[in-house]
Enzyme design. Structure first.
Site, PDB file in Angstrom:
ATOM      1  N   HIS A  23       9.020   6.981   8.185  1.00 48.04           N
ATOM      2  CA  HIS A  23       9.604   7.076   6.839  1.00 48.04           C
ATOM      3  C   HIS A  23      11.084   7.427   7.027  1.00 48.04           C
ATOM      4  O   HIS A  23      11.460   8.072   8.002  1.00 48.04           O
ATOM      5  CB  HIS A  23       8.858   8.120   6.003  1.00 48.04           C
ATOM      6  CG  HIS A  23       7.539   7.596   5.503  1.00 48.04           C
ATOM      7  ND1 HIS A  23       7.352   7.177   4.210  1.00 48.04           N
ATOM      8  CD2 HIS A  23       6.361   7.397   6.139  1.00 48.04           C
ATOM      9  CE1 HIS A  23       6.100   6.737   4.067  1.00 48.04           C
ATOM     10  NE2 HIS A  23       5.470   6.861   5.231  1.00 48.04           N
TER      11      HIS A  23
ATOM     12  N   CYS B 126       3.752   9.439   0.740  1.00 46.96           N
ATOM     13  CA  CYS B 126       2.393   9.915   0.461  1.00 46.96           C
ATOM     14  C   CYS B 126       2.453  10.940  -0.671  1.00 46.96           C
ATOM     15  O   CYS B 126       3.100  11.980  -0.525  1.00 46.96           O
ATOM     16  CB  CYS B 126       1.792  10.543   1.724  1.00 46.96           C
ATOM     17  SG  CYS B 126       0.206  11.336   1.409  1.00 46.96           S
TER      18      CYS B 126
ATOM     19  N   ARG C 235       0.847  -1.213   0.000  1.00 45.40           N
ATOM     20  CA  ARG C 235       0.000   0.000   0.000  1.00 45.40           C
ATOM     21  C   ARG C 235       0.880   1.261   0.000  1.00 45.40           C
ATOM     22  O   ARG C 235       0.960   1.964  -0.989  1.00 45.40           O
ATOM     23  CB  ARG C 235      -0.952  -0.034   1.202  1.00 45.40           C
ATOM     24  CG  ARG C 235      -2.040   1.042   1.164  1.00 45.40           C
ATOM     25  CD  ARG C 235      -1.600   2.407   1.636  1.00 45.40           C
ATOM     26  NE  ARG C 235      -1.063   2.431   2.985  1.00 45.40           N
ATOM     27  CZ  ARG C 235      -0.473   3.489   3.525  1.00 45.40           C
ATOM     28  NH1 ARG C 235      -0.348   4.609   2.841  1.00 45.40           N
ATOM     29  NH2 ARG C 235       0.026   3.430   4.749  1.00 45.40           N
ATOM     30  N   ASP C 236       1.554   1.535   1.104  1.00 47.85           N
ATOM     31  CA  ASP C 236       2.330   2.778   1.215  1.00 47.85           C
ATOM     32  C   ASP C 236       3.450   2.797   0.171  1.00 47.85           C
ATOM     33  O   ASP C 236       3.743   3.837  -0.426  1.00 47.85           O
ATOM     34  CB  ASP C 236       2.918   2.885   2.636  1.00 47.85           C
ATOM     35  CG  ASP C 236       3.368   4.288   2.999  1.00 47.85           C
ATOM     36  OD1 ASP C 236       3.831   5.007   2.108  1.00 47.85           O
ATOM     37  OD2 ASP C 236       3.266   4.664   4.182  1.00 47.85           O
TER      38      ASP C 236
ATOM     39  N   HIS D 145       5.274   4.496  12.720  1.00 45.57           N
ATOM     40  CA  HIS D 145       5.338   4.424  11.254  1.00 45.57           C
ATOM     41  C   HIS D 145       6.365   5.459  10.794  1.00 45.57           C
ATOM     42  O   HIS D 145       6.053   6.629  10.618  1.00 45.57           O
ATOM     43  CB  HIS D 145       3.927   4.732  10.726  1.00 45.57           C
ATOM     44  CG  HIS D 145       3.758   4.735   9.244  1.00 45.57           C
ATOM     45  ND1 HIS D 145       3.149   3.697   8.556  1.00 45.57           N
ATOM     46  CD2 HIS D 145       4.057   5.651   8.308  1.00 45.57           C
ATOM     47  CE1 HIS D 145       3.086   4.001   7.269  1.00 45.57           C
ATOM     48  NE2 HIS D 145       3.634   5.176   7.085  1.00 45.57           N
TER      49      HIS D 145
HETATM   50  P1  HMG Z   1     -13.770  13.688  -2.514  1.00 49.40           P
HETATM   51  O1  HMG Z   1     -13.615  14.046  -3.966  1.00 49.40           O
HETATM   52  O2  HMG Z   1     -13.940  14.789  -1.540  1.00 49.40           O
HETATM   53  O3  HMG Z   1     -14.935  12.579  -2.347  1.00 49.40           O
HETATM   54  O4  HMG Z   1     -12.479  12.829  -2.131  1.00 49.40           O
HETATM   55  P2  HMG Z   1     -16.513  12.709  -2.301  1.00 49.40           P
HETATM   56  O5  HMG Z   1     -16.974  11.978  -1.120  1.00 49.40           O
HETATM   57  O6  HMG Z   1     -16.919  14.151  -2.485  1.00 49.40           O
HETATM   58  O7  HMG Z   1     -16.977  11.882  -3.603  1.00 49.40           O
HETATM   59  C1  HMG Z   1     -16.700  12.329  -4.935  1.00 49.40           C
HETATM   60  C2  HMG Z   1     -16.778  11.152  -5.906  1.00 49.40           C
HETATM   61  O8  HMG Z   1     -15.767  10.194  -5.600  1.00 49.40           O
HETATM   62  C3  HMG Z   1     -18.106  10.384  -5.841  1.00 49.40           C
HETATM   63  O9  HMG Z   1     -18.351   9.851  -7.143  1.00 49.40           O
HETATM   64  C4  HMG Z   1     -17.794   9.230  -4.931  1.00 49.40           C
HETATM   65  O10 HMG Z   1     -18.602   8.088  -5.128  1.00 49.40           O
HETATM   66  C5  HMG Z   1     -16.346   8.917  -5.321  1.00 49.40           C
HETATM   67  P3  HMG Z   1     -19.487  10.509  -8.104  1.00 49.40           P
HETATM   68  O11 HMG Z   1     -20.752  10.434  -7.317  1.00 49.40           O
HETATM   69  O12 HMG Z   1     -19.025  11.928  -8.322  1.00 49.40           O
HETATM   70  O13 HMG Z   1     -19.413   9.630  -9.326  1.00 49.40           O
HETATM   71  N1  HMG Z   1     -15.646   8.317  -4.200  1.00 49.40           N
HETATM   72  C6  HMG Z   1     -15.049   7.117  -4.212  1.00 49.40           C
HETATM   73  N2  HMG Z   1     -14.883   6.190  -5.167  1.00 49.40           N
HETATM   74  C7  HMG Z   1     -14.214   5.042  -4.829  1.00 49.40           C
HETATM   75  N3  HMG Z   1     -13.733   4.817  -3.607  1.00 49.40           N
HETATM   76  C8  HMG Z   1     -13.859   5.725  -2.610  1.00 49.40           C
HETATM   77  C9  HMG Z   1     -14.531   6.934  -2.912  1.00 49.40           C
HETATM   78  N4  HMG Z   1     -14.828   8.021  -2.178  1.00 49.40           N
HETATM   79  C10 HMG Z   1     -15.491   8.848  -2.947  1.00 49.40           C
HETATM   80  N5  HMG Z   1     -13.367   5.479  -1.395  1.00 49.40           N
HETATM   81  C11 HMG Z   1     -11.389  11.190  -0.730  1.00 49.40           C
HETATM   82  C12 HMG Z   1     -12.268  12.430  -0.783  1.00 49.40           C
HETATM   83  C13 HMG Z   1     -11.006  10.944   0.710  1.00 49.40           C
HETATM   84  C14 HMG Z   1     -12.168  10.002  -1.278  1.00 49.40           C
HETATM   85  C15 HMG Z   1     -10.123  11.441  -1.607  1.00 49.40           C
HETATM   86  O14 HMG Z   1      -9.530  12.635  -1.176  1.00 49.40           O
HETATM   87  C16 HMG Z   1      -9.108  10.320  -1.514  1.00 49.40           C
HETATM   88  O15 HMG Z   1      -9.353   9.242  -2.023  1.00 49.40           O
HETATM   89  N6  HMG Z   1      -7.922  10.564  -0.875  1.00 49.40           N
HETATM   90  C17 HMG Z   1      -6.923   9.527  -0.660  1.00 49.40           C
HETATM   91  C18 HMG Z   1      -5.542  10.069  -0.657  1.00 49.40           C
HETATM   92  C19 HMG Z   1      -4.551   9.004  -0.296  1.00 49.40           C
HETATM   93  O16 HMG Z   1      -4.778   7.822  -0.451  1.00 49.40           O
HETATM   94  N7  HMG Z   1      -3.380   9.428   0.235  1.00 49.40           N
HETATM   95  C20 HMG Z   1      -2.316   8.537   0.607  1.00 49.40           C
HETATM   96  C21 HMG Z   1      -2.603   7.738   1.820  1.00 49.40           C
HETATM   97  S1  HMG Z   1      -2.274   8.555   3.360  1.00 49.40           S
HETATM   98  C22 HMG Z   1      -0.619   8.210   3.696  1.00 49.40           C
HETATM   99  O17 HMG Z   1       0.083   7.753   2.844  1.00 49.40           O
HETATM  100  C23 HMG Z   1      -0.054   8.434   5.057  1.00 49.40           C
HETATM  101  C24 HMG Z   1       0.133   7.135   5.835  1.00 49.40           C
HETATM  102  O18 HMG Z   1       1.017   6.255   5.178  1.00 49.40           O
HETATM  103  C25 HMG Z   1       0.679   7.413   7.240  1.00 49.40           C
HETATM  104  C26 HMG Z   1       1.939   8.258   7.245  1.00 49.40           C
HETATM  105  O19 HMG Z   1       2.876   8.032   6.481  1.00 49.40           O
HETATM  106  O20 HMG Z   1       1.966   9.140   8.124  1.00 49.40           O
HETATM  107  C27 HMG Z   1      -1.203   6.413   6.007  1.00 49.40           C
HETATM  108 MG    MG Z   2       3.245   6.352   5.248  1.00 43.95          MG
END
Ligand code: HMG
Ligand code: MG
Length: 299
Positions: A209, A240, A15-16, A207
Site C-alpha cells: 500500500h 482495509c 477487490r482491495d 502487496h
Molecule cells: P463471524 O461473524 O465471526 O462469522 O464473521 P460466523 O462464522 O460466526 O457466522 C455468522 C453469520 O455470518 C452466519 O449467518 C454465517 O452464515 C454468516 P447466520 O447463521 O447468523 O444467519 N457468514 C457469511 N455469510 C456470507 N459469506 C460468508 C460468511 N461467513 C459467515 N463468507 C467473517 C467472520 C470472517 C465472516 C467476517 O469477519 C468477515 O467477513 N470479515 C471480512 C473482513 C474483510 O473483508 N476485510 C478486508 C479484507 S483483508 C485486507 O484488505 C488485507 C489484504 O488486502 C492484504 C493487505 O493489504 O495486507 C488482503
Molecule cells: Mg490490501
C-alpha cells in the site's frame, strides 16, 4: 542493482480498491471496469470478495459481478474467501483462484475476521482443502507484515510461522502485505531476505500500500532481491476498512510507468490501463495515481 527482465502484476483494484470506498460502486460499473481490465494484458484480476456482506457491504454483489463479467482466456479471476461459507459462494460462480487471508497481528486478525490466529488456521485449512478438491488455485495473504496499526512492529519469526503454515495447507503462493503502507526499502530488504531464506521467490508476491509514498522504492528493493510478482490497483485505490489508517494500493499505472521505462516487461498495455483508470475515476473518491494526475493536467 539486479533487476528481472519480466515481472507479473496482479490487479487487486476491484477487490482491495473498492472495499475501501465509502459508497458502493454500482454493479454494472464494476463489471464494465473488470471487462476493461481484462483487455489490458493483465493476467490476474481479483474481482471481489465472498466475505460477510454486512462486514464489507461495498462488495455484497460479488456473485453478480463474478457471473456477469466477460472472462478472457488466460486471465485468472480471483476472489477473497474467509471461510467455507465464502468458498461455497465462490465455487457457485466458478472463481479461478481462492484467496485466503490472515494477519500477522493478533489484534488486526481479530478486528478483521473475528478470530484469533490459532482459531483461523483450521478454518483456512478446510477452505484450502475444499478449494483444491475443486481444482482451484489457492493464494494466501499475510497482512500487517511490516507493521500493525494496533500492535506496532510485528516479529518476523511470527510471519515465517504463518507463511509456513499456509504453505503446509497447500497454497500456491503467498501475498505479503504492507496493509497500512508503513514500510521502507531497508525494512523490505530485512523482511524479504528472511522470507526468501525459507520460501521460493516465485511463490511470493509483494502487496504494497502506498500510504506514505514508499511503495515504488519498496518494489525496487524487492525486485533486487529476486521477487517478480507484485499486487497493485488501477487508480491507486484501496485499503482495509478494519486496519485503521490503511489507504490506497500502489497504482498499477504508476508501477507500469516505472517498470516499462526500466526495460522490464509485463505484457500489459499502459494506454489500456489508463482507459480503465479514467473509467473508474467517475465512480470512486480516493484516486491516488501520479499518472492520472498527469493525464488530468493536475501536476
Ligand atoms: P463471524 O461473524 O465471526 O462469522 O464473521 P460466523 O462464522 O460466526 O457466522 C455468522 C453469520 O455470518 C452466519 O449467518 C454465517 O452464515 C454468516 P447466520 O447463521 O447468523 O444467519 N457468514 C457469511 N455469510 C456470507 N459469506 C460468508 C460468511 N461467513 C459467515 N463468507 C467473517 C467472520 C470472517 C465472516 C467476517 O469477519 C468477515 O467477513 N470479515 C471480512 C473482513 C474483510 O473483508 N476485510 C478486508 C479484507 S483483508 C485486507 O484488505 C488485507 C489484504 O488486502 C492484504 C493487505 O493489504 O495486507 C488482503
Ligand atoms: Mg490490501
Amino acid at each position: 542493482m539486479n533487476f528481472p527482465n519480466e515481472i507479473t502484476i496482479k490487479e487487486v483494484g476491484p477487490r482491495d480498491g473498492l472495499q475501501n470506498e465509502i459508497q458502493m460502486v454500482p454493479t454494472d460499473a464494476k463489471i464494465k471496469w473488470i471487462n476493461l481490465l481484462s483487455e489490458t494484458g493483465i493476467t490476474y484480476i481479483e474481482v471481489s470478495s465472498f466475505v460477510r456482506p454486512d462486514w464489507i457491504p461495498q462488495l455484497k454483489d460479488a456473485r453478480e459481478v463474478a457471473k456477469r463479467i466477460k472472462r478472457k482466456a488466460g486471465v485468472i479471476y480471483a476472489a477473497l474467501v474467509p471461510n467455507l461459507k465464502g468458498l461455497e459462494r465462490a465455487l457457485e460462480v466458478d472463481i479461478d483462484e481462492i484467496c485466503l487471508f490472515i494477519s500477522a497481528s493478533e489484534t488486526h486478525n481479530r478486528k478483521n475476521i473475528n478470530r484469533s490466529i490459532a482459531h483461523t488456521y483450521p478454518i483456512l485449512e478446510a477452505v484450502a482443502n475444499e478449494a483444491k478438491a475443486n481444482k482451484k488455485l489457492v493464494r494466501g495473504y499475510v497482512s500487517t507484515v511490516f507493521g500493525c496499526p494496533y500492535e506496532g512492529e510485528i516479529e518476523l519469526e511470527k510471519v515465517v510461522t504463518i507463511c509456513d503454515k499456509l504453505f503446509s495447507m497447500g497454497v500456491d503462493e503467498l501475498s505479503i502485505g504492507d496493509t497500512i503502507g508503513i514500510s521502507d526499502p531497508v525494512q523490505v530488504e530485512k523482511v524479504v531476505s528472511k522470507l526468501l531464506h525459507y520460501f521460493p521467490a516465485d511463490k511470493m508476491t509483494m502487496h504494497f500500500h502506498n500510504t506514505r509514498g514508499a511503495a515504488l522504492a519498496n518494489v525496487l528493493m524487492a525486485m533486487n532481491l529476486g521477487i517478480k510478482n507484485f499486487d497493485s490497483a488501477v487508480g491507486g485505490i484501496g485499503g482495509c476498512p478494519y486496519a485503521k489508517g490503511a489507504s490506497g494500493n500502489l497504482a498499477t499505472e504508476d508501477l507500469l510507468y516505472m517498470i516499462h521505462r526500466m526495460g522490464i516487461k509485463t505484457g500489459i498495455d499502459e494506454q489500456k490501463v489508463m482507459k480503465a483508470a479514467l473509467f473508474i475515476e467517475n465512480h470512486v473518491n480516493n484516486l491516488a495515481s501520479h499518472q492520472m494526475r498527469i493525464v488530468k493536467g493536475k501536476h
